[in-house]
Design an enzyme around this catalytic site. Structure first.
Site, PDB file in Angstrom:
ATOM      1  N   LYS A 172       0.869  -1.173   0.000  1.00  0.00           N
ATOM      2  CA  LYS A 172       0.000   0.000   0.000  1.00  0.00           C
ATOM      3  C   LYS A 172       0.916   1.236   0.000  1.00  0.00           C
ATOM      4  O   LYS A 172       1.458   1.622   1.025  1.00  0.00           O
ATOM      5  CB  LYS A 172      -0.899  -0.017   1.250  1.00  0.00           C
ATOM      6  CG  LYS A 172      -1.579   1.312   1.578  1.00  0.00           C
ATOM      7  CD  LYS A 172      -2.470   1.832   0.469  1.00  0.00           C
ATOM      8  CE  LYS A 172      -2.988   3.226   0.785  1.00  0.00           C
ATOM      9  NZ  LYS A 172      -1.942   4.277   0.672  1.00  0.00           N
ATOM     10  N   PRO A 173       1.110   1.851  -1.193  1.00  0.00           N
ATOM     11  CA  PRO A 173       1.983   3.021  -1.264  1.00  0.00           C
ATOM     12  C   PRO A 173       1.260   4.285  -0.814  1.00  0.00           C
ATOM     13  O   PRO A 173       0.025   4.336  -0.766  1.00  0.00           O
ATOM     14  CB  PRO A 173       2.344   3.092  -2.746  1.00  0.00           C
ATOM     15  CG  PRO A 173       1.129   2.553  -3.440  1.00  0.00           C
ATOM     16  CD  PRO A 173       0.577   1.483  -2.516  1.00  0.00           C
ATOM     17  N   GLY A 226       6.360   5.277   8.502  1.00  0.00           N
ATOM     18  CA  GLY A 226       5.555   6.500   8.518  1.00  0.00           C
ATOM     19  C   GLY A 226       5.636   7.152   9.885  1.00  0.00           C
ATOM     20  O   GLY A 226       6.567   6.918  10.659  1.00  0.00           O
ATOM     21  N   SER A 227       4.637   7.947  10.182  1.00  0.00           N
ATOM     22  CA  SER A 227       4.652   8.723  11.415  1.00  0.00           C
ATOM     23  C   SER A 227       4.401   7.845  12.636  1.00  0.00           C
ATOM     24  O   SER A 227       3.744   6.798  12.559  1.00  0.00           O
ATOM     25  CB  SER A 227       3.590   9.823  11.361  1.00  0.00           C
ATOM     26  OG  SER A 227       2.289   9.267  11.464  1.00  0.00           O
ATOM     27  N   GLU A 248       8.972   1.393  11.291  1.00  0.00           N
ATOM     28  CA  GLU A 248      10.011   2.418  11.175  1.00  0.00           C
ATOM     29  C   GLU A 248       9.281   3.744  11.218  1.00  0.00           C
ATOM     30  O   GLU A 248       8.633   4.147  10.260  1.00  0.00           O
ATOM     31  CB  GLU A 248      10.801   2.242   9.878  1.00  0.00           C
ATOM     32  CG  GLU A 248      12.110   3.003   9.880  1.00  0.00           C
ATOM     33  CD  GLU A 248      12.013   4.337   9.176  1.00  0.00           C
ATOM     34  OE1 GLU A 248      11.901   5.360   9.909  1.00  0.00           O
ATOM     35  OE2 GLU A 248      12.048   4.379   7.953  1.00  0.00           O
ATOM     36  N   CYS A 282      13.376  10.690   7.257  1.00  0.00           N
ATOM     37  CA  CYS A 282      13.325  10.371   8.688  1.00  0.00           C
ATOM     38  C   CYS A 282      14.710  10.415   9.309  1.00  0.00           C
ATOM     39  O   CYS A 282      14.848  10.573  10.520  1.00  0.00           O
ATOM     40  CB  CYS A 282      12.677   9.020   8.906  1.00  0.00           C
ATOM     41  SG  CYS A 282      13.493   7.668   8.024  1.00  0.00           S
ATOM     42  N   GLU A 379       9.389  16.515  14.055  1.00  0.00           N
ATOM     43  CA  GLU A 379      10.142  16.265  12.840  1.00  0.00           C
ATOM     44  C   GLU A 379       9.819  17.384  11.860  1.00  0.00           C
ATOM     45  O   GLU A 379       8.664  17.564  11.467  1.00  0.00           O
ATOM     46  CB  GLU A 379       9.718  14.908  12.260  1.00  0.00           C
ATOM     47  CG  GLU A 379      10.853  14.117  11.698  1.00  0.00           C
ATOM     48  CD  GLU A 379      10.423  12.729  11.269  1.00  0.00           C
ATOM     49  OE1 GLU A 379      11.274  12.019  10.741  1.00  0.00           O
ATOM     50  OE2 GLU A 379       9.261  12.352  11.464  1.00  0.00           O
ATOM     51  N   SER A 439      22.561   5.223   5.993  1.00  0.00           N
ATOM     52  CA  SER A 439      21.755   4.222   5.297  1.00  0.00           C
ATOM     53  C   SER A 439      22.614   3.339   4.399  1.00  0.00           C
ATOM     54  O   SER A 439      23.438   3.836   3.621  1.00  0.00           O
ATOM     55  CB  SER A 439      20.675   4.913   4.453  1.00  0.00           C
ATOM     56  OG  SER A 439      19.824   5.688   5.268  1.00  0.00           O
TER      57      SER A 439
END
Length: 475
Positions: A172-173, A226-227, A248, A282, A379, A439
């Site tokens: 699910k993008p 996501g958040s 994450e 992030c 953020e 990363s």
């Protein structure tokens, strides 16, 4: 450009016939209209993934790995087109988009190699009563929910290990950036992924379709990026069926610069940690803590570098900072900066939203920021660097840890012992020590505290999609 749902290996319209527009952040104009999946489409996606599951799990690991390797090669061959698509729907500068494609493809290559390294072990029970045989099995149908800021890399970072482990997936993008995910589906199909193993479900009704899938007993894994706010909701929903989860979530990365640091290296690291993807990451440095003796020089040099960046449409080759992804994002950044300025901070460069079309915000450096400022609590997700001074190691660590988040931190110092000591004391899942980038597909990516659960990348990323089975046996 694919714009339909990808279910069971076929491109199909949404059951309702509904569609939604994808906008160009540089202009606010419509790029494409995409099928808008609903709850019934979510069940169809799970149907397809569940039907394909046994066959894919039984496929030899080498074969699964070769499919992922082919997907890596196809992404590499089409890197220019994919980067342009990412830049068009996301807004990021084309240079950043090219970097993302390279990074995203590497997850397919890494997990192509990890597919044949699914380990187990055999030991003897301490009491001598039996052997302890441990084997690994795929967890099952996985729901993968990805954000808009890295639409290719966040998809491949989840799809790669899931497929390597023998799982089937429903992706699910984010509704801001579905085109890249659909392009990934086409590449995977061409690479030889069997029908139903990968399904892609764009939808404006994210909460409803994900909740529908989590209520389905066939779904055994949720991986979400996501958040933290949304992550908490999904964790509660996953608990109803005790679904295996990886999260994450949000970050609030401190960037700590001691007076003995190589200032040239610190500035270069700050530009990378802050301005990668225009600050919409992030892992972006969110709070700059600089030792008092060098704070003025650091601020001046950082502002000089950031003010020289070229702002414009992401698809323009000359652009170094593209627009933010949507109106809500740029409005939030603008409000945070206004609040900091009203509380006494000073904008050394930038500091106000420009007039005109598009979701632009200029690179901004703020000094005189109080340690309790609101901009340090959230953020930012934009090209803004608030700078706070400190006077000693203990204060630096205290300031760095003064947040509910703990994803990544950056530390610059010329004293290796201090660097390692501070890295251990900072509450974060990852630390860049004299580096502005952490990363790597071969490294475990993830946070502590309210920044998440589990790890992506590295061998740990593969284990997230496997269950350990213990067999007690004598012979």
């Amino acid at each position: 450009m694919e714009t339909e749902l990808f279910l069971g290996g076929k491109w199909v319209p949404a059951s309702s016939g509904n569609r939604f527009d994808v906008l160009d952040p540089a202009t606010g104009d419509t790029i494409a209209s995409v099928a808008d999946g609903a709850e019934v489409d979510a069940i169809a996606a799970v149907d397809a993934a569940a039907a394909a599951g046994p066959g894919w799990a039984a496929t030899p690991p080498r074969v699964r790995g070769e499919v992922l390797r082919k997907a890596f090669e196809l992404m590499t061959e089409r890197a220019a087109d994919l980067a342009e698509l990412i830049s068009l729907e996301n807004g990021k500068a084309l240079t950043d988009a090219k970097g993302e494609v390279t990074y995203a493809a590497e997850f397919f290559r890494w997990f192509a190699e990890e597919a044949v390294r699914i380990d187990g072990n055999l030991t003897g029970a301490p009491g001598g009563t039996n052997r302890i045989l441990v084997t690994r099995q795929p967890v099952g149908v996985c729901v993968l929910v990805t954000p808009w800021n890295f639409p290719a890399a966040m998809a491949t970072r989840k799809i790669g290990p899931a497929l390597a482990a023998g799982c089937t997936v429903v992706l699910k993008p984010a509704s801001d950036t579905p085109l890249t995910a659909l392009a990934m589906a086409a590449i995977l199909a061409e690479a030889g992924v069997p029908e139903g193993v990968v399904n892609v479900l764009p939808s404006r009704s994210s909460g409803k379709v994900v909740s529908t899938m989590l209520r389905d007993a066939r779904v055994r894994k949720l991986s979400f990026t996501g958040s933290t706010e949304v992550g908490r909701i999904l964790l509660a929903q996953a608990a109803e069926n005790v679904v295996n989860t990886s999260m994450e979530l949000g970050g609030n990365a401190p960037f700590v610069v001691f007076a003995d640091a190589d200032l040239d290296a610190a500035i270069e690291g700050a530009m990378l940690a802050k301005m990668r993807n225009g600050g919409e990451a992030c892992t972006a440095a969110n709070r700059f803590f600089v030792e008092a003796g060098i704070a003025d020089e650091f601020s001046r040099r950082l502002a000089q570098r950031m003010s020289a960046l070229v702002v414009g449409p992401g698809t323009d080759e000359k652009t170094q900072v593209g627009p933010l992804v949507n109106e809500d994002t740029v409005a939030k950044v603008d409000d945070l900066v206004k609040g900091a300025l009203a509380a006494g901070a000073e904008a050394v460069t930038g500091g106000s939203r420009p007039a005109g079309k598009g979701f632009y915000y200029p690179p901004t450096v703020l000094t005189g920021v109080g340690a309790d400022a609101a901009i340090l609590r959230e953020e930012i997700f934009g090209p803004v660097a608030p700078i706070v001074t400190f006077t000693g190691e203990d204060e630096a660590v205290r300031l760095a840890n003064d947040t509910e988040f703990g994803l990544v931190a950056y530390v610059y110092t010329g004293d290796l012992a201090r660097g390692l000591r501070v890295s251990e004391r900072i509450e974060a899942g990852m630390v860049g020590l004299n580096r502005g980038l952490v990363s790597d597909p071969a490294a475990p990516f993830g946070g502590v505290k309210q920044s998440g659960i589990g790890r992506e990348g590295g061998h740990e990323g593969l284990l997230e999609y496997l269950e350990s089975k213990y067999i007690a046996v004598n012979w």
